[in-house]
Design a protein around this motif. Sequence first.
Motif, PDB file in Angstrom:
ATOM      1  N   UNK A   1      11.724  -0.714   4.067  1.00 17.50           N
ATOM      2  CA  UNK A   1      12.242  -1.499   5.191  1.00 17.50           C
ATOM      3  C   UNK A   1      12.369  -0.630   6.440  1.00 17.50           C
ATOM      4  N   UNK A   2      12.851   0.601   6.265  1.00 20.45           N
ATOM      5  CA  UNK A   2      13.012   1.508   7.403  1.00 20.45           C
ATOM      6  C   UNK A   2      11.666   1.805   8.059  1.00 20.45           C
ATOM      7  N   UNK A   3      10.634   2.014   7.238  1.00 17.01           N
ATOM      8  CA  UNK A   3       9.299   2.283   7.791  1.00 17.01           C
ATOM      9  C   UNK A   3       8.782   1.034   8.510  1.00 17.01           C
ATOM     10  N   UNK A   4       8.980  -0.133   7.897  1.00 11.79           N
ATOM     11  CA  UNK A   4       8.554  -1.399   8.515  1.00 11.79           C
ATOM     12  C   UNK A   4       9.200  -1.563   9.892  1.00 11.79           C
ATOM     13  N   UNK A   5      10.474  -1.222   9.996  1.00 13.90           N
ATOM     14  CA  UNK A   5      11.187  -1.357  11.269  1.00 13.90           C
ATOM     15  C   UNK A   5      10.827  -0.260  12.269  1.00 13.90           C
ATOM     16  N   UNK A   6      10.306   0.865  11.785  1.00 13.28           N
ATOM     17  CA  UNK A   6      10.020   2.004  12.663  1.00 13.28           C
ATOM     18  C   UNK A   6       8.616   1.970  13.266  1.00 13.28           C
TER      19      UNK A   6
ATOM     20  N   UNK B   1       6.675  11.709   7.470  1.00 15.71           N
ATOM     21  CA  UNK B   1       7.525  10.659   8.025  1.00 15.71           C
ATOM     22  C   UNK B   1       8.272   9.949   6.897  1.00 15.71           C
ATOM     23  N   UNK B   2       7.540   9.571   5.834  1.00 14.13           N
ATOM     24  CA  UNK B   2       8.148   8.919   4.672  1.00 14.13           C
ATOM     25  C   UNK B   2       9.164   9.826   3.990  1.00 14.13           C
ATOM     26  N   UNK B   3       8.810  11.095   3.832  1.00 12.96           N
ATOM     27  CA  UNK B   3       9.696  12.042   3.166  1.00 12.96           C
ATOM     28  C   UNK B   3      11.002  12.182   3.926  1.00 12.96           C
ATOM     29  N   UNK B   4      10.922  12.282   5.240  1.00 14.13           N
ATOM     30  CA  UNK B   4      12.137  12.398   6.054  1.00 14.13           C
ATOM     31  C   UNK B   4      13.008  11.149   5.903  1.00 14.13           C
ATOM     32  N   UNK B   5      12.377   9.995   5.872  1.00 14.91           N
ATOM     33  CA  UNK B   5      13.128   8.738   5.745  1.00 14.91           C
ATOM     34  C   UNK B   5      13.814   8.656   4.383  1.00 14.91           C
ATOM     35  N   UNK B   6      13.071   8.909   3.305  1.00  9.98           N
ATOM     36  CA  UNK B   6      13.666   8.768   1.964  1.00  9.98           C
ATOM     37  C   UNK B   6      14.770   9.797   1.754  1.00  9.98           C
TER      38      UNK B   6
ATOM     39  N   UNK C   1       0.828  -1.214   0.000  1.00  6.96           N
ATOM     40  CA  UNK C   1       0.000   0.000   0.000  1.00  6.96           C
ATOM     41  C   UNK C   1       0.859   1.260   0.000  1.00  6.96           C
ATOM     42  N   UNK C   2       1.954   1.229   0.738  1.00  6.08           N
ATOM     43  CA  UNK C   2       2.874   2.373   0.740  1.00  6.08           C
ATOM     44  C   UNK C   2       3.414   2.587  -0.668  1.00  6.08           C
ATOM     45  N   UNK C   3       3.772   1.494  -1.327  1.00  2.16           N
ATOM     46  CA  UNK C   3       4.286   1.583  -2.689  1.00  2.16           C
ATOM     47  C   UNK C   3       3.209   2.107  -3.646  1.00  2.16           C
ATOM     48  N   UNK C   4       1.997   1.617  -3.494  1.00  3.15           N
ATOM     49  CA  UNK C   4       0.903   2.042  -4.381  1.00  3.15           C
ATOM     50  C   UNK C   4       0.627   3.543  -4.239  1.00  3.15           C
ATOM     51  N   UNK C   5       0.584   4.016  -3.000  1.00  2.00           N
ATOM     52  CA  UNK C   5       0.220   5.412  -2.743  1.00  2.00           C
ATOM     53  C   UNK C   5       1.419   6.360  -2.899  1.00  2.00           C
ATOM     54  N   UNK C   6       2.595   5.940  -2.445  1.00  2.00           N
ATOM     55  CA  UNK C   6       3.735   6.853  -2.366  1.00  2.00           C
ATOM     56  C   UNK C   6       4.941   6.449  -3.202  1.00  2.00           C
TER      57      UNK C   6
ATOM     58  N   UNK D   1       4.813   6.361  15.967  1.00  4.93           N
ATOM     59  CA  UNK D   1       3.430   6.708  15.620  1.00  4.93           C
ATOM     60  C   UNK D   1       3.458   8.061  14.926  1.00  4.93           C
ATOM     61  N   UNK D   2       3.773   8.066  13.622  1.00  7.44           N
ATOM     62  CA  UNK D   2       3.908   9.360  12.932  1.00  7.44           C
ATOM     63  C   UNK D   2       2.598  10.133  12.894  1.00  7.44           C
TER      64      UNK D   2
END
Length: 195
Positions: free
Chosen positions: A61-66, A78-83, A29-34, A71-72
């Motif tokens: 993977x980072x999001x999965x582990x976080x 949250x995704x933008x900061x990680x990427x 779903x993350x891949x589909x949306x973002x 709780x963003x």
Amino acid sequence: MNHQKTQTPSADERITSLYRKRDEAAIRETDRVYGKFLFRVAYNILHDREEAEECRNDAYLAVWNAIPPAEPVSFSAFLTAIIRRIAINRYHALTAGKRIPSELTVCIDELSEILQSKATAEETAEKEMLGTLISSFVKELPERQRFVFIERFYLSESVERIAEELSVSVPTVYRELNTVKSKLKDHLERNGIRL
């Protein structure tokens, strides 16, 4: 009869719920949306399709582990900061000892006249204030200037792409960037940051 309005959860809430449940559908779903957005941010920094793909996969993977325990408040932020962190780290690893053309390099060069490196303890303390001051500055900008600033200096987007997204000319975007940089310089100086 009591008619209560029921809210459907947003895509972000559904996705974070899947992460909390440790459901692998969260990544799909993350891949589909973002997915396209994450790739674009990484590509703007690295200018290499394969590296950008790797960064996007590392971000999943980072999001999965976080999540959990994280709780963003804003899943997209949250995704933008990680990427960005992953892509910038990859950029530094790839460019150790060589110069690779990148929108990140151009963006840093554009701001270097304002945000110069300092060495003393006092100046190090000033740097710690810098993030907060820039954040408050961006929040005060008119919507279009905020968009231009974030796209250019946070997402490392090209001036041409920003112009296309705003349906304006490239020189117009450069004028907006110069205006924003001038305002940022004034804002920082008014708040005690020596430039």
